[in-house]
Each structure stands twice: as C-alpha cells, then as structure tokens.
Design an enzyme around this catalytic site. Structure first.
Site, PDB file in Angstrom:
ATOM      1  N   ASN A 178      29.436  48.603  40.647  1.00 19.77           N
ATOM      2  CA  ASN A 178      30.776  48.743  41.223  1.00 19.77           C
ATOM      3  C   ASN A 178      31.563  49.969  40.771  1.00 19.77           C
ATOM      4  O   ASN A 178      32.624  50.247  41.303  1.00 19.77           O
ATOM      5  CB  ASN A 178      31.613  47.494  40.941  1.00 19.77           C
ATOM      6  CG  ASN A 178      31.245  46.351  41.861  1.00 19.77           C
ATOM      7  OD1 ASN A 178      30.486  46.527  42.811  1.00 19.77           O
ATOM      8  ND2 ASN A 178      31.765  45.175  41.580  1.00 19.77           N
ATOM      9  N   GLU A 224      28.141  51.017  48.851  1.00 15.77           N
ATOM     10  CA  GLU A 224      28.707  49.806  49.463  1.00 15.77           C
ATOM     11  C   GLU A 224      30.120  50.139  49.923  1.00 15.77           C
ATOM     12  O   GLU A 224      30.562  49.792  51.009  1.00 15.77           O
ATOM     13  CB  GLU A 224      28.722  48.689  48.418  1.00 15.77           C
ATOM     14  CG  GLU A 224      29.267  47.357  48.920  1.00 15.77           C
ATOM     15  CD  GLU A 224      29.349  46.331  47.800  1.00 15.77           C
ATOM     16  OE1 GLU A 224      28.465  45.459  47.744  1.00 15.77           O
ATOM     17  OE2 GLU A 224      30.279  46.389  46.980  1.00 15.77           O
ATOM     18  N   TRP A 229      32.578  31.102  39.118  1.00 12.69           N
ATOM     19  CA  TRP A 229      32.198  32.491  39.408  1.00 12.69           C
ATOM     20  C   TRP A 229      31.761  33.167  38.114  1.00 12.69           C
ATOM     21  O   TRP A 229      30.737  33.817  38.039  1.00 12.69           O
ATOM     22  CB  TRP A 229      33.383  33.249  40.030  1.00 12.69           C
ATOM     23  CG  TRP A 229      33.095  34.726  40.168  1.00 12.69           C
ATOM     24  CD1 TRP A 229      32.281  35.309  41.108  1.00 12.69           C
ATOM     25  CD2 TRP A 229      33.579  35.786  39.332  1.00 12.69           C
ATOM     26  NE1 TRP A 229      32.236  36.677  40.891  1.00 12.69           N
ATOM     27  CE2 TRP A 229      33.016  36.989  39.816  1.00 12.69           C
ATOM     28  CE3 TRP A 229      34.436  35.828  38.230  1.00 12.69           C
ATOM     29  CZ2 TRP A 229      33.294  38.226  39.226  1.00 12.69           C
ATOM     30  CZ3 TRP A 229      34.711  37.055  37.645  1.00 12.69           C
ATOM     31  CH2 TRP A 229      34.133  38.235  38.150  1.00 12.69           C
ATOM     32  N   ARG A 277      35.964  34.273  46.819  1.00 13.56           N
ATOM     33  CA  ARG A 277      34.508  34.178  46.937  1.00 13.56           C
ATOM     34  C   ARG A 277      34.121  33.209  48.054  1.00 13.56           C
ATOM     35  O   ARG A 277      34.957  32.425  48.508  1.00 13.56           O
ATOM     36  CB  ARG A 277      33.899  33.659  45.618  1.00 13.56           C
ATOM     37  CG  ARG A 277      33.930  34.691  44.482  1.00 13.56           C
ATOM     38  CD  ARG A 277      33.003  35.848  44.796  1.00 13.56           C
ATOM     39  NE  ARG A 277      33.015  36.921  43.815  1.00 13.56           N
ATOM     40  CZ  ARG A 277      33.711  38.052  43.895  1.00 13.56           C
ATOM     41  NH1 ARG A 277      34.528  38.268  44.893  1.00 13.56           N
ATOM     42  NH2 ARG A 277      33.589  39.001  42.986  1.00 13.56           N
ATOM     43  N   ASP A 330      21.807  39.833  49.033  1.00 14.60           N
ATOM     44  CA  ASP A 330      23.064  40.018  48.312  1.00 14.60           C
ATOM     45  C   ASP A 330      23.300  38.810  47.392  1.00 14.60           C
ATOM     46  O   ASP A 330      23.720  38.951  46.243  1.00 14.60           O
ATOM     47  CB  ASP A 330      24.193  40.167  49.342  1.00 14.60           C
ATOM     48  CG  ASP A 330      25.526  40.509  48.704  1.00 14.60           C
ATOM     49  OD1 ASP A 330      25.533  41.243  47.708  1.00 14.60           O
ATOM     50  OD2 ASP A 330      26.564  40.025  49.206  1.00 14.60           O
ATOM     51  N   HIS A 339      36.715  43.714  35.029  1.00 24.75           N
ATOM     52  CA  HIS A 339      36.714  43.619  36.501  1.00 24.75           C
ATOM     53  C   HIS A 339      38.138  43.897  36.982  1.00 24.75           C
ATOM     54  O   HIS A 339      38.740  44.879  36.572  1.00 24.75           O
ATOM     55  CB  HIS A 339      36.203  42.232  36.906  1.00 24.75           C
ATOM     56  CG  HIS A 339      35.618  42.158  38.283  1.00 24.75           C
ATOM     57  ND1 HIS A 339      36.377  42.303  39.407  1.00 24.75           N
ATOM     58  CD2 HIS A 339      34.359  41.933  38.719  1.00 24.75           C
ATOM     59  CE1 HIS A 339      35.611  42.186  40.486  1.00 24.75           C
ATOM     60  NE2 HIS A 339      34.366  41.963  40.099  1.00 24.75           N
ATOM     61  N   SER A 356      30.030  46.655  35.524  1.00 24.69           N
ATOM     62  CA  SER A 356      28.819  46.709  34.687  1.00 24.69           C
ATOM     63  C   SER A 356      28.609  48.124  34.129  1.00 24.69           C
ATOM     64  O   SER A 356      28.427  48.317  32.919  1.00 24.69           O
ATOM     65  CB  SER A 356      27.593  46.279  35.488  1.00 24.69           C
ATOM     66  OG  SER A 356      27.388  47.124  36.608  1.00 24.69           O
TER      67      SER A 356
END
Ligand code: SFD
Ligand code: AMP
Length: 626
Positions: free
Chosen positions: A62, A126, A218, A249, A352, A389, A435
């Site tokens: 990400n 993405e 999650w 989600r 995914d 995040h 990450s």
C-alpha cells in the site's frame, strides 16, 4: 504447582516483536551490528514466518512512492497523509518513511516477492500509491531475509516468548521481561537499546463477531496492545491515542475493499441504490479543508456510509457485478476476448481474498456469491489501534536528524525514554506506512538504535529486585488459580479470581458502550467517557486478580492487561480532545464539530510508571515547507 525457571539473555540491541517492522529493523541492524561487533536479538511471541498482521499474506503493497519512476514526490505523500488524518500528522516522520520506502519494496522484489508487472515491465498499480502483488507468502519472504541477516551477524532469534514489561533503570530502558508460551520459563533480556515493534491492538472493543465467530476480526487477534503497553509502562510520551481505525470491509469475513475501489473502480451503494459518496457530497463541506480533497479521507468515506445506515438505508453494498461488467464492456465485440477477460477478472477477485483474507473466499463460496452476478454486503468494522494504517496511535518519537523540526531529542525513532525506540504500529502520528513503510521505518529505527549503542556502549544496569518483583507479577495468575481452583465445582466461577476471557468481556463492554463502539454507533460524549473512567478504576483493581489455568491462559491474561492500558489511553485522550475531528472513527456527540482554533494540534499523554497518574498535553503541528 508451576515452577518457573529463569533464562537470562544479554544483548546489545533487543528487537521486541517479529512482524514487518521488526523484520526491517533486524535486517538493517544486523548489517551495522556486524560491522561494529555487536549482538542483535529478536524476540517474538509467535514464529517469525507467519507472525503479525501479515500472517495470511497480502494482495497489495500500500505504500510505494515511485521516486525512481518519477511518479510522485515525498512531499506529495506527506500531503496525502496530512489530508487523510485531518491535519494531524508528524510530517517529518512521514517524509522520512516516504524517502526510504521504495528501497524496501525493491528489496522485497529481490528477495523473491512477485509484484505484478504490465506488458511494459512496469509495476501494476492498484491506486496511485499501491502496487498489486502475489502476496500469499509475503511474510515468509521478509522473515527469511531478516533471519538470514541475524544469523549472518551472529545474532539470536527467540520465538514463542511473550514480552510482558520493559526493564527500567530510571528513564532508561535496559531490556524486557516475558515468559515462554510453551515452557515454564521466565525470560529476562538485558539490552543496551530496545526497539519495540509489537503491532497494534484488537479486541479492546467488543467485536461484531460473536459466539462461534468470536475471534474473527479484520485485525489479527494476536496483536493485543503490547506495543502501547510497553511504551506507556516505560513512561514514554504517547501520541494520537484517540485515533482509532475503523476500516470498511466486506461484511462478516472482513475481505479487503481497496482493490475493488481502486483497481476495479467499483461503487458502494445503499440498499435503495444511492451512492453515498455522491448523494452525501455536501456533508463533506462541514469537514473542510480535509473533506474537499481527493482522495476523500478514509474516515469521511466511512462517515458518509454510516450516515446512510443511520438513516435506515442499510445494508450497504459493493457493486462488484457492475464494476466487472464495466471493465469487460471494452471487449464486448470479441466474444473470445470477452470470455478471457471475464475469467481473468473473476480470478483476480478471488485471489484478492485468497492472498490475504481466506475466510472471505469461504464466505463467498458459502453464500453462493459470484462477484460478476451479484453485489456483496460491506460494513464498517469495529475499532482497532493500528498506527501504520489509517489510524495513528503510538509512541511519540524523535524525528530524522537532518530535518529542522521541533521534534528532536535524540536518535531517529527514539521515544522520550532513553534507549527505547518504536516503529511501525508502535510509533504514532505517521499513518499510511502500511507493510512497506513499516519495514522501512523498522530499518530507520534499526540503524539509529545501533548508532545509539555505539555512542552509549554501557552495560545495562538491571536491578535484581525489579526482575524479582516482575517475575512474581508475571506468574501470579497461575499461582492464584492453582491456590483456589478446587474451591468451586466449576473452576471458572470463583470469587478469588477472574478468568482472562471474562476480564476481556468486561473491558470490551466498557469500551463498546461508553467509548463509542459498534453498539453505540461509534458515538460517545464527555459524560460517557467519564463514566468509562470510573469503571476503569474497578477493572484495573481486578486485573490483579486474573487467574490462569495454564501457560496459554497466562498469555491471554497478559494480553488483556495490555489491552486495558491501550483502552485507558484511548478513553483519556478522547476525553481530552474536546471536538470531533474524525467523525467516521468516533463522534463526540456533545462536541460534534471540528474546532481548528483549539485542536489543530497533537493530543499527547504520558503515564508516570511509579504512580500511574496521567498527564495530558497539546503539541504543535510542524508543516513540511513547500
Ligand atoms: O489493505 C509480540 N496492512 C496492509 N499493508 C499493505 O501494505 N498492504 C495491504 O494490503 C494491507 N492490508 C492489511 C494490513 C493489515 C491488516 C491487519 C490487514 C490487511 C487485515 C498493514 C500492515 O499489515 C501493517 O502496516 C504492518 O503489519 C505493521 O507491521 P508491525 O511490525 O508494526 O506489526 P505486525 O506485522 O502486526 O507485527 C507485530 C509483531 O509483534 C509480535 N507481538 N511479540 C512479543 N511479545 C508480545 N507481547 C507481542 N505482541 C505482539 C507479533 O507476534 C508480531 O510478530 S489492507 O487490506 O488494509
Ligand atoms: P483497504 O483495502 O481499504 O485497506 O485499501 C487499500 C489501500 O487503498 C489503502 O491505501 C487505502 O487507503 C486505499 N483506499 C481504499 N479505498 C479507497 C478509496 N475509496 N479511495 C482512495 N483510497 C482508497
């Protein structure tokens, strides 16, 4: 009767945790340690290969800035994070991570990670900052590199040891203490410097999943607030403790939405068909200037969906079928190419999930979902603490040495406690590292911590009485249980102790009902938070009465002790910040608007480890020059 033996480990640098940050720290620190004849030790409650948030793998990286490709600048990344966190970010830290993150990604590729490439050999994005990967084995690859580096430098990796508390010599951290989750052993780590990287926290709040589904969330259930506890207990200043993260989600199995929104360009709609991001656009004016930028901040995207649910327009749906049809439409005149494209999209959609949230694929299969035929329900999850995040909670750390900022008191990523470093989920106000950025920040901390040891190469002064007292505290739940478990016919119902899971439910009930959990629709107020603080007094008192039947329950007990302090820091800071700034994360119903005049600042806190008294403070925002 339990009989714990003590194992002592002496090291120069101790890395606590074995996730992405710790692996980055280990890889980098090992390199510098070898050059300087120093020892690095890594300790993880689990096994490095599959520990932490990336245990199951991921389907995207990400954070990738694309400096080499000339795609973006670090300043643009800083700007993105500033807007997403409604103005509250440590821009020096974000900048420092942004300028190093690409090199972590290039290392991942070198170590064997498959990053998707297009026909021209360029990374498949993405979104602007995100890259698609075949990432089922992402964690194994990164752990392997860390293990090789540590072994090559003559260091040590100790797995399945749960770290409970820091060891302190005044305001200096001199190591950590914990216990083996498999054998009756207390581990005492004596270190000249310590990096904490034990991830964030889940199950501080009551989750949506109940009964047989309990544990499904999650965020990985094994990250339980140990980073926050460790730094709070060391007396470190903490930041953004009010900034929880609530991701949207796929409902009930928590499948990721990023690929759907960004790669497949899917819409999310209410049950009556309105696209809440379009229908409720005017609401964003109330959150200017942050509501008026692209991408719209994550918490505001949540908030618009929440408003639909509150108005009785739920459930919400991801329009997977519409998105797939739109992409495939380009091939409609060539039946063969159309069929091929549909097959490709179908497999990308399933992969995914299979790369990172396998249970979502199970749920789709169980509910006969074909993403090209039928939309799927999405929902806001429960609150989590994950500074890497789109949340921000963590320790307040010193910034990079080469930037002229007000945030420098030592080595990069050192907390306000001497010799104690924090990175990844453990360091605050530097969101959107994910990450790759966590790995990069781990590398930054690893290098700085070795520099600290080289400059301050003194034997750690570990107080034997402190070790003795902590050893007693660590094993107390087992002794308490052993002493009283035969006094009742059902050992879990006993006036002398409270079992770890009962304790956790009590914490979760307080957080859920008073601190803006799922059942309170993420709303709270001064009075509710004050009541939570009253109940916390009794909860804390009873934490000394946790009883554990075995080593596994001992770990559960300590996990909940850690969660409790994370919860308390959260409640105190929401109470301190007299406004609503992230309405899609929590909403102070008594102060429902954003107050930039008084609250465009960090809300920091510090607990005095001796008295457990808390001090709350404001800190200024420094903005990166244009
Ligand atoms: O998009 C103790 N994240 C994603 N990042 C990406 O780059 N791409 C994605 O696709 C991502 N997605 C995602 C992500 C996270 C989660 C939970 C999901 C999906 C479901 C974010 C990254 O995962 C995150 O940024 C990093 O993992 C942060 O790294 P780090 O090292 O700060 O945390 P960790 O990896 O969870 O490791 C924690 C370690 O601590 C250990 N530990 N050890 C000893 N004693 C204790 N008491 C301990 N407590 C914990 C753990 O065992 C572990 O080793 S997306 O879908 O959102
Ligand atoms: P997620 O799967 O929600 O964690 O998203 C993965 C990445 O895409 C993260 O960097 C998110 O911030 C980003 N993202 C997800 N949804 C959107 C969206 N609708 N607009 C912009 N960015 C998004």
């Amino acid at each position: 009767m339990a009989n714990f033996e003590t194992v002592e480990v002496s090291t120069d640098l101790l890395i606590v945790g074995g996730g992405f940050t710790a692996c980055g720290a280990a890889t980098e620190a090992a390199y510098w340690a070898k050059k300087n004849g120093l020892k690095v030790t890594v300790v993880d409650k689990a096994a490095l290969d599959r520990s932490g948030a990336i245990a199951m793998g991921l389907s995207a990286i990400n954070q990738y800035v694309g400096l080499r490709e000339g795609d973006n600048t670090c300043e643009e990344y800083v700007n993105y994070v500033r807007q997403d966190l409604m103005g509250i970010s440590r821009e020096d830290l974000v900048y420092n991570i942004a300028r190093h993150v690409d090199s972590s990604v290039h290392l991942f590729e070198k170590w064997g990670l498959k990053i998707w490439l297009d026909e021209d050999g360029k990374y498949v994005h993405e979104g602007r900052w995100q890259l698609m990967i075949n990432g089922e084995s992402y964690k194994i690859l990164i752990a392997e590199a860390a293990k090789n580096a540590i072994n090559d430098a003559g260091g040590e990796i100790i797995e399945r040891v749960f770290i409970c508390e820091p060891l302190m010599d005044g305001n200096k951290c001199v190591g950590a203490i914990g216990f083996s989750t498999r054998e009756e052993k207390i581990y005492v780590f004596k270190a000249k410097a310590t990096i904490t990287a034990m991830g964030g926290a889940v199950h501080v709040f009551r989750p949506r999943s109940a009964g047989e589904g309990f544990g499904r969330s999650w965020y990985p259930p094994f990250n339980t607030g140990s980073s926050a506890f460790f730094t709070i207990k060391a007396g470190a200043e903490m930041t953004c403790q009010e900034v929880r993260f609530i991701p949207v989600r796929f409902k009930d199995a928590y499948g990721p939405v990023g690929a759907w929104f960004l790669l497949f360009k899917s819409r999310a709609i209410s049950a009556t068909g309105g696209e809440y991001m379009a229908v409720r656009k005017d609401e964003l004016q109330n959150w200017a200037p942050y509501g008026l930028v692209k991408p719209i901040p994550a918490n505001l995207r949540n908030y618009l969906g929440m408003l639909d649910v509150e108005a009785g327009l739920g459930p919400l749906y991801m329009e997977t079928d519409e998105a797939i049809a739109k992409i495939a439409d380009e091939f409609k005149d060539d039946p063969k190419a159309f069929k091929k494209k549909m097959k490709e999209l179908d497999s990308e959609a399933w992969e995914d999930f299979l790369d990172m949230t396998i249970s979502q694929a199970h749920l789709w299969a169980a509910l006969n979902v074909k993403p090209d035929e039928k939309h799927s329900e999405i929902a806001a999850c429960e609150p989590y603490f994950i500074g890497s995040h789109s949340g921000a909670s963590g320790a307040w750390v010193s910034g990079p040495e080469d930037l002229d900022t007000p945030y420098k008191w030592g080595y990069a990523n050192m907390t306000t406690v001497d010799g104690l470093f924090a990175a990844g989920d453990a360091s605050g106000a530097s969101s959107h590292k994910f990450s790759s950025g966590s790995h990069a920040e781990g590398r930054i901390a690893g290098m700085a911590a070795i520099k600290y040891v080289v400059d301050n190469n003194n034997e750690p002064n570990v107080d034997a009485a402190q070790v003795e007292a902590l050893s007693k505290k660590i094993t107390a739940p087992i002794k308490l249980y052993d002493a009283h478990c035969n006094e009742t016919t059902q050992p879990e119902v006993n006036p002398n102790y409270i079992k770890p899971d009962q304790f956790m439910h009590r914490l979760q009930k307080i957080m859920d009902e008073y601190a803006g959990g799922v059942s309170s629709a993420f709303k709270t107020s001064k009075s509710l938070l004050e009541r939570a603080m009253e109940l916390f007094v009794y909860l804390k008192e009873d934490s000394a009465k946790i009883g554990a039947a075995n080593l596994h329950e001992l770990m559960r007990g300590w996990e909940n002790m850690h969660r409790m302090y994370q919860g308390e820091a959260h409640v105190r800071t929401m109470l301190f910040r007299d406004e609503t700034r992230w309405p899609g994360y929590y909403y102070r119903a008594d102060t429902p608007t954003m107050d930039n005049d008084n609250w465009l600042c960090f809300a920091n806190c510090r607990m005095d480890p001796a008295t457990e008294e808390w001090e709350m403070m404001k800190r200024d925002i420094w903005t990166l020059p244009e």
